[in-house]
Scaffold this motif. Structure first.
Motif, mmCIF file in Angstrom:
data_model
loop_
_atom_site.group_PDB
_atom_site.id
_atom_site.type_symbol
_atom_site.label_atom_id
_atom_site.label_comp_id
_atom_site.label_asym_id
_atom_site.label_seq_id
_atom_site.Cartn_x
_atom_site.Cartn_y
_atom_site.Cartn_z
ATOM 1 N N GLU A 141 0.821 -1.207 0.000
ATOM 2 C CA GLU A 141 0.000 0.000 0.000
ATOM 3 C C GLU A 141 0.855 1.257 0.000
ATOM 4 O OE1 GLU A 141 -3.443 0.114 2.426
ATOM 5 O OE2 GLU A 141 -3.594 -2.059 2.459
ATOM 6 N N LEU A 142 2.081 1.139 0.468
ATOM 7 C CA LEU A 142 3.019 2.255 0.435
ATOM 8 C C LEU A 142 3.985 2.043 -0.718
ATOM 9 C CD1 LEU A 142 3.944 2.521 4.227
ATOM 10 C CD2 LEU A 142 2.425 4.015 2.958
ATOM 11 N N CYS A 143 4.316 3.111 -1.400
ATOM 12 C CA CYS A 143 5.298 2.983 -2.475
ATOM 13 C C CYS A 143 6.703 2.930 -1.861
ATOM 14 C CB CYS A 143 5.168 4.139 -3.467
ATOM 15 S SG CYS A 143 5.557 5.761 -2.803
ATOM 16 N N LEU A 144 7.665 2.530 -2.658
ATOM 17 C CA LEU A 144 9.035 2.383 -2.182
ATOM 18 C C LEU A 144 9.565 3.679 -1.588
ATOM 19 C CD1 LEU A 144 11.598 0.677 -1.892
ATOM 20 C CD2 LEU A 144 12.187 1.350 -4.237
ATOM 21 N N SER A 145 9.264 4.802 -2.197
ATOM 22 C CA SER A 145 9.780 6.076 -1.690
ATOM 23 C C SER A 145 9.168 6.428 -0.326
ATOM 24 C CB SER A 145 9.551 7.203 -2.692
ATOM 25 O OG SER A 145 8.206 7.280 -3.069
ATOM 26 N N GLU A 146 7.926 6.038 -0.068
ATOM 27 C CA GLU A 146 7.315 6.273 1.244
ATOM 28 C C GLU A 146 7.952 5.394 2.309
ATOM 29 O OE1 GLU A 146 2.782 7.629 0.200
ATOM 30 O OE2 GLU A 146 3.295 5.498 -0.042
ATOM 31 N N ARG A 205 15.046 5.215 19.828
ATOM 32 C CA ARG A 205 15.935 4.062 19.984
ATOM 33 C C ARG A 205 15.474 2.850 19.182
ATOM 34 N NH1 ARG A 205 19.165 4.037 25.221
ATOM 35 N NH2 ARG A 205 19.279 1.840 24.667
ATOM 36 N N THR A 206 14.156 2.690 19.023
ATOM 37 C CA THR A 206 13.654 1.537 18.267
ATOM 38 C C THR A 206 12.712 2.014 17.172
ATOM 39 O OG1 THR A 206 11.698 1.147 19.644
ATOM 40 C CG2 THR A 206 13.752 0.058 20.317
ATOM 41 N N PHE A 207 12.726 1.269 16.071
ATOM 42 C CA PHE A 207 11.846 1.621 14.958
ATOM 43 C C PHE A 207 10.380 1.477 15.355
ATOM 44 C CE2 PHE A 207 9.427 0.649 11.131
ATOM 45 C CZ PHE A 207 9.696 1.797 10.402
ATOM 46 N N LYS A 208 10.074 0.473 16.161
ATOM 47 C CA LYS A 208 8.691 0.241 16.575
ATOM 48 C C LYS A 208 8.133 1.450 17.320
ATOM 49 C CE LYS A 208 5.712 -3.041 18.945
ATOM 50 N NZ LYS A 208 5.667 -4.354 19.627
ATOM 51 N N HIS A 209 8.883 1.985 18.262
ATOM 52 C CA HIS A 209 8.411 3.165 18.988
ATOM 53 C C HIS A 209 8.299 4.383 18.077
ATOM 54 C CE1 HIS A 209 9.556 0.814 22.613
ATOM 55 N NE2 HIS A 209 8.400 1.324 22.999
ATOM 56 N N TYR A 210 9.236 4.532 17.180
ATOM 57 C CA TYR A 210 9.174 5.634 16.217
ATOM 58 C C TYR A 210 7.913 5.538 15.366
ATOM 59 C CZ TYR A 210 10.203 8.266 11.956
ATOM 60 O OH TYR A 210 10.122 9.114 10.879
ATOM 61 N N TYR A 211 7.663 4.358 14.828
ATOM 62 C CA TYR A 211 6.517 4.192 13.931
ATOM 63 C C TYR A 211 5.203 4.392 14.674
ATOM 64 C CZ TYR A 211 3.889 2.519 9.920
ATOM 65 O OH TYR A 211 3.034 2.441 8.852
ATOM 66 N N LEU A 212 5.068 3.752 15.842
ATOM 67 C CA LEU A 212 3.805 3.829 16.596
ATOM 68 C C LEU A 212 3.573 5.206 17.209
ATOM 69 C CD1 LEU A 212 3.873 0.373 18.422
ATOM 70 C CD2 LEU A 212 2.511 1.019 16.418
ATOM 71 N N ASN A 213 4.617 5.815 17.753
ATOM 72 C CA ASN A 213 4.446 7.065 18.495
ATOM 73 C C ASN A 213 4.653 8.329 17.671
ATOM 74 O OD1 ASN A 213 3.907 5.691 20.909
ATOM 75 N ND2 ASN A 213 6.095 5.399 21.240
ATOM 76 N N TYR A 224 1.841 -1.058 12.106
ATOM 77 C CA TYR A 224 3.261 -1.374 12.288
ATOM 78 C C TYR A 224 3.568 -2.792 11.807
ATOM 79 C CZ TYR A 224 7.540 -2.852 14.577
ATOM 80 O OH TYR A 224 8.772 -3.388 14.825
ATOM 81 N N HIS A 225 2.733 -3.758 12.180
ATOM 82 C CA HIS A 225 2.992 -5.149 11.817
ATOM 83 C C HIS A 225 2.934 -5.363 10.306
ATOM 84 C CE1 HIS A 225 3.304 -6.524 15.887
ATOM 85 N NE2 HIS A 225 2.226 -5.830 16.187
ATOM 86 N N ARG A 226 2.041 -4.679 9.638
ATOM 87 C CA ARG A 226 1.984 -4.801 8.185
ATOM 88 C C ARG A 226 3.208 -4.117 7.557
ATOM 89 N NH1 ARG A 226 -2.794 -5.119 4.172
ATOM 90 N NH2 ARG A 226 -3.184 -6.701 5.725
ATOM 91 N N PHE A 227 3.627 -2.995 8.117
ATOM 92 C CA PHE A 227 4.787 -2.290 7.575
ATOM 93 C C PHE A 227 6.032 -3.161 7.651
ATOM 94 C CE2 PHE A 227 8.473 0.440 7.616
ATOM 95 C CZ PHE A 227 8.195 1.378 6.642
ATOM 96 N N VAL A 228 6.318 -3.730 8.812
ATOM 97 C CA VAL A 228 7.530 -4.546 8.942
ATOM 98 C C VAL A 228 7.390 -5.872 8.217
ATOM 99 C CG1 VAL A 228 8.357 -3.449 11.047
ATOM 100 C CG2 VAL A 228 6.893 -5.457 11.201
ATOM 101 N N GLY A 229 6.169 -6.339 7.998
ATOM 102 C CA GLY A 229 5.954 -7.569 7.229
ATOM 103 C C GLY A 229 6.193 -7.373 5.758
ATOM 104 N N GLU A 230 6.061 -6.134 5.258
ATOM 105 C CA GLU A 230 6.259 -5.845 3.848
ATOM 106 C C GLU A 230 7.701 -5.593 3.486
ATOM 107 O OE1 GLU A 230 3.694 -2.749 2.499
ATOM 108 O OE2 GLU A 230 1.892 -3.871 2.937
ATOM 109 N N LEU A 231 8.569 -5.409 4.475
ATOM 110 C CA LEU A 231 9.980 -5.098 4.187
ATOM 111 C C LEU A 231 10.704 -6.255 3.631
ATOM 112 C CD1 LEU A 231 10.989 -2.867 7.190
ATOM 113 C CD2 LEU A 231 10.422 -2.173 4.883
#
Length: 89
Positions: A39-44, A58-66, A82-89
């Motif tokens: 759903e997100l393009c590569l540049s996003e 300090r962590t990507f999870k906190h950055y993404y969620l907060n 968050y879970h879909r984002f890291v699952g698509e990487l």
């Protein structure tokens, strides 16, 4: 101009030239695998990751969620969980 917009524009310009060559290389490869469009393009995705490295979190999870999900929805209307984002990487 917001820093995030400037970063996105630079990455978007890079991806316009990179993605067609990447797709061609994948099609020429002997490795055939299914590639589903996210759903997100590569540049996003790349902008989000670069933003994390510049953020001081300090962590990507906190950055993404907060931060991303709270304050950057206006920049990325197709944001996923968050879970879909890291699952698509």
């Amino acid at each position: 101009m917001d820093t995030i917009l400037l970063i996105f524009c630079v990455i978007y310009d890079f991806c316009k030239g990179f993605e067609p060559r990447w797709e061609q290389r994948l099609s020429e490869s002997s490795l055939k695998r299914r590639r589903r469009r996210g759903e997100l393009c590569l540049s996003e995705v790349m902008t989000t990751i670069v933003g994390f490295h510049l953020s001081g979190y300090r962590t990507f999870k906190h950055y993404y969620l907060n931060y991303v999900l709270r304050y950057q929805r206006c920049y990325f209307p197709g944001l996923v969980s968050y879970h879909r984002f890291v699952g698509e990487l």
